[in-house]
Design a protein around this motif. Structure first.
Motif, PDB file in Angstrom:
ATOM      1  N   ASP A 115       0.845  -1.195   0.000  1.00 47.24           N
ATOM      2  CA  ASP A 115       0.000   0.000   0.000  1.00 47.24           C
ATOM      3  C   ASP A 115       0.880   1.245   0.000  1.00 47.24           C
ATOM      4  N   PHE A 116       0.382   2.299  -0.622  1.00 40.70           N
ATOM      5  CA  PHE A 116       1.244   3.406  -1.031  1.00 40.70           C
ATOM      6  C   PHE A 116       0.461   4.711  -0.952  1.00 40.70           C
ATOM      7  N   LEU A 117       1.105   5.751  -0.433  1.00 37.94           N
ATOM      8  CA  LEU A 117       0.519   7.096  -0.404  1.00 37.94           C
ATOM      9  C   LEU A 117       1.597   8.095  -0.776  1.00 37.94           C
ATOM     10  N   GLY A 118       1.350   8.865  -1.824  1.00 39.74           N
ATOM     11  CA  GLY A 118       2.352   9.833  -2.258  1.00 39.74           C
ATOM     12  C   GLY A 118       1.711  11.077  -2.823  1.00 39.74           C
ATOM     13  N   LEU A 119       2.461  12.166  -2.787  1.00 34.36           N
ATOM     14  CA  LEU A 119       1.991  13.412  -3.374  1.00 34.36           C
ATOM     15  C   LEU A 119       3.184  14.332  -3.603  1.00 34.36           C
ATOM     16  N   PRO A 120       3.041  15.311  -4.498  1.00 37.17           N
ATOM     17  CA  PRO A 120       4.154  16.221  -4.744  1.00 37.17           C
ATOM     18  C   PRO A 120       4.297  17.256  -3.627  1.00 37.17           C
ATOM     19  N   LYS A 140      -5.011  -4.735   7.345  1.00 34.18           N
ATOM     20  CA  LYS A 140      -5.536  -4.314   6.034  1.00 34.18           C
ATOM     21  C   LYS A 140      -6.306  -5.471   5.409  1.00 34.18           C
ATOM     22  N   PRO A 141      -7.626  -5.322   5.283  1.00 37.61           N
ATOM     23  CA  PRO A 141      -8.381  -6.348   4.559  1.00 37.61           C
ATOM     24  C   PRO A 141      -7.844  -6.494   3.136  1.00 37.61           C
ATOM     25  N   GLU A 142      -7.957  -7.678   2.582  1.00 29.60           N
ATOM     26  CA  GLU A 142      -7.426  -7.974   1.252  1.00 29.60           C
ATOM     27  C   GLU A 142      -7.920  -6.959   0.231  1.00 29.60           C
ATOM     28  N   GLY A 143      -6.964  -6.385  -0.510  1.00 24.82           N
ATOM     29  CA  GLY A 143      -7.316  -5.475  -1.602  1.00 24.82           C
ATOM     30  C   GLY A 143      -7.601  -4.054  -1.170  1.00 24.82           C
ATOM     31  N   THR A 144      -7.365  -3.705   0.080  1.00 23.12           N
ATOM     32  CA  THR A 144      -7.619  -2.334   0.537  1.00 23.12           C
ATOM     33  C   THR A 144      -6.313  -1.661   0.927  1.00 23.12           C
ATOM     34  N   CYS A 145      -6.342  -0.335   0.927  1.00 28.27           N
ATOM     35  CA  CYS A 145      -5.163   0.448   1.279  1.00 28.27           C
ATOM     36  C   CYS A 145      -5.193   0.788   2.759  1.00 28.27           C
ATOM     37  N   GLY A 146      -4.072   0.589   3.435  1.00 27.46           N
ATOM     38  CA  GLY A 146      -4.007   0.929   4.843  1.00 27.46           C
ATOM     39  C   GLY A 146      -4.051   2.426   5.098  1.00 27.46           C
ATOM     40  N   PHE A 147      -3.625   3.216   4.122  1.00 25.11           N
ATOM     41  CA  PHE A 147      -3.640   4.673   4.273  1.00 25.11           C
ATOM     42  C   PHE A 147      -5.056   5.201   4.027  1.00 25.11           C
ATOM     43  N   THR A 148      -5.515   6.068   4.912  1.00 27.12           N
ATOM     44  CA  THR A 148      -6.885   6.579   4.861  1.00 27.12           C
ATOM     45  C   THR A 148      -6.927   7.990   4.282  1.00 27.12           C
ATOM     46  N   GLU A 149      -8.143   8.498   4.124  1.00 25.29           N
ATOM     47  CA  GLU A 149      -8.300   9.882   3.684  1.00 25.29           C
ATOM     48  C   GLU A 149      -7.709  10.838   4.711  1.00 25.29           C
ATOM     49  N   LEU A 154      -3.405  14.618   6.250  1.00 28.87           N
ATOM     50  CA  LEU A 154      -2.283  14.957   7.120  1.00 28.87           C
ATOM     51  C   LEU A 154      -0.983  15.068   6.323  1.00 28.87           C
ATOM     52  N   LEU A 155      -0.777  14.152   5.382  1.00 31.02           N
ATOM     53  CA  LEU A 155       0.440  14.222   4.569  1.00 31.02           C
ATOM     54  C   LEU A 155       0.435  15.476   3.701  1.00 31.02           C
ATOM     55  N   GLY A 156      -0.762  15.892   3.253  1.00 33.02           N
ATOM     56  CA  GLY A 156      -0.861  17.131   2.482  1.00 33.02           C
ATOM     57  C   GLY A 156      -0.453  18.348   3.298  1.00 33.02           C
ATOM     58  N   ILE A 157      -0.882  18.379   4.570  1.00 33.04           N
ATOM     59  CA  ILE A 157      -0.485  19.484   5.446  1.00 33.04           C
ATOM     60  C   ILE A 157       1.024  19.460   5.668  1.00 33.04           C
TER      61      ILE A 157
END
Length: 381
Positions: A115-120, A140-149, A154-157
């Motif tokens: 699972d992956f979360l990225g942004l510029p 993490k249920p199968e096929g879902t991303c551990g990273f949430t909205e 928070l990563l955007g901030i």
């Protein structure tokens, strides 16, 4: 929002303060990735700063050992998901990055990212870098991303504040480079005014002696004696203009920051890797700080120009009320006794004079094929 042991506003505030505390670009990059990984409780984090040739000028990781990073090999290229983060303002949140159609694989020693979360990281329209996290530590249920909205928000901030910290660090480094350039220009004027006329006189006197040596040896001898006098005066003028000139940066920024800045410039200018580590060094009297700086400069000059080494390591650490400077390289080394017998000093006499002038002690450890370490210990005030 809950993000493991470091959650809540206090954790976010701590991360922001940590980023703003550093002025060197690479320190800021390291702080950003470490803060992001800890805040969002991920196994891996990385931040890449793009270059102008389709790759990354810098790529900082957290969660990967030094040995593993070396085994991975060259920096990644700007393709696949990494390119998407640099070219598209939208965050990338994926349940399995390996199944994304843009995924292009990775080297054999690369850790397995899922699972992956990225942004510029952006400053207005300019993309400063690509920040990403992988392998969220949570069920993490199968096929879902551990990273949430919430994680994405928070990563955007964090990325917005990272952009500010990174921009400030770049401006600081550019200002220091300009200061160094201005110092060099001022030094050139000092040298011209103080030495050039003396050298011109020395040249004319030497030419006169050459013309007289056959027809009037006595006068030629007098002219040659004058050459020696002029040469000594020129050496004194040069010493006053260069060796005894206290850098403005030392007064403004202190010893540690001045050393770090100069070593960063040398690292960029030479093929050898030049590193600096400073440990808990308190401010020293002005004379001691200048002696440490000048010895470091002389030792670095020798290492980079003569040793042929691939690495030069500079450390400055506290010892009692004083400090110890070490400049070590992995180059060819030399026999200090043979150098002394041959009349070649490699600046050692000057360094020893500086050490004794402030009550310090200089030691040289070297042998052919064994590299060289220069150590200077100076007392405090």
């Amino acid at each position: 929002m809950s993000h493991g042991p470091r959650s809540g506003l206090a954790a976010v505030s701590s991360a922001m303060l940590a980023m703003s505390r550093h002025l060197e670009v690479r320190d800021v990059l390291k702080t950003i990735v470490a803060s992001a990984r800890e805040l969002l409780d991920a196994q891996y984090a990385a931040l890449g700063v793009p270059d102008d040739h389709g790759g990354f000028a810098q790529f900082v990781v957290d969660g990967v050992s030094d040995e593993q990073w070396k085994a991975i090999g060259p920096l990644p290229r700007r393709h696949g998901v990494l390119a998407a983060m640099l070219d598209d303002a939208a965050p990338q949140r994926l349940a399995d990055v390996r199944r994304d159609p843009r995924f292009g694989g990775w080297p054999g020693a690369h850790p397995d990212l899922v699972d992956f979360l990225g942004l510029p990281v952006r400053d207005g329209d300019e993309v400063l870098g690509a920040l990403f996290l992988a392998n969220k530590r949570c069920p993490k249920p199968e096929g879902t991303c551990g990273f949430t909205e919430d994680d994405e928000e928070l990563l955007g901030i964090l990325a917005q504040h990272a952009a500010i910290a990174l921009t400030n660090a770049r401006l600081y480094e550019r200002s220091r480079e300009l200061t160094i350039a201005e110092e060099r220009s001022r030094l050139a004027h000092e040298l011209h005014d103080a030495v050039s006329q003396k050298l011109f006189s020395l040249r004319l006197t030497a030419q006169a002696a050459a013309r007289l040596v056959d027809r009037d040896p006595a006068r030629a001898k007098g002219e040659l004696q004058q050459v020696a006098v002029l040469a000594a005066e020129a050496a004194d003028e040069l010493r006053a203009a260069v060796v005894e000139l206290r850098p403005a940066a030392l007064d403004e920024d202190g010893l540690v920051a001045t050393l770090r800045t100069q070593i960063q410039v040398l690292d960029r200018a030479h093929s050898a890797r030049v590193t600096f580590t400073g440990h808990l060094v308190r401010a020293l009297p002005a004379a001691q700080e200048e002696a440490v700086l000048r010895v470091a400069q002389e030792a670095l000059h020798n290492a980079l120009r003569h040793s042929g080494g691939e690495h030069v390591d500079v450390t400055l650490e506290r010892r009692g009320s004083g400090a110890v400077l070490r400049v070590g390289d992995d180059g060819g080394g030399f026999d200090p006794h043979a150098v002394r017998r041959a009349g070649r000093h490699l600046g050692l006499v000057s360094m020893r004079d500086r050490a004794s002038g402030v009550g310090g002690r200089l030691t040289v450890e070297s042998a052919p094929g064994k590299g060289t370490t220069i150590e200077l210990e100076v007392p405090g005030g």
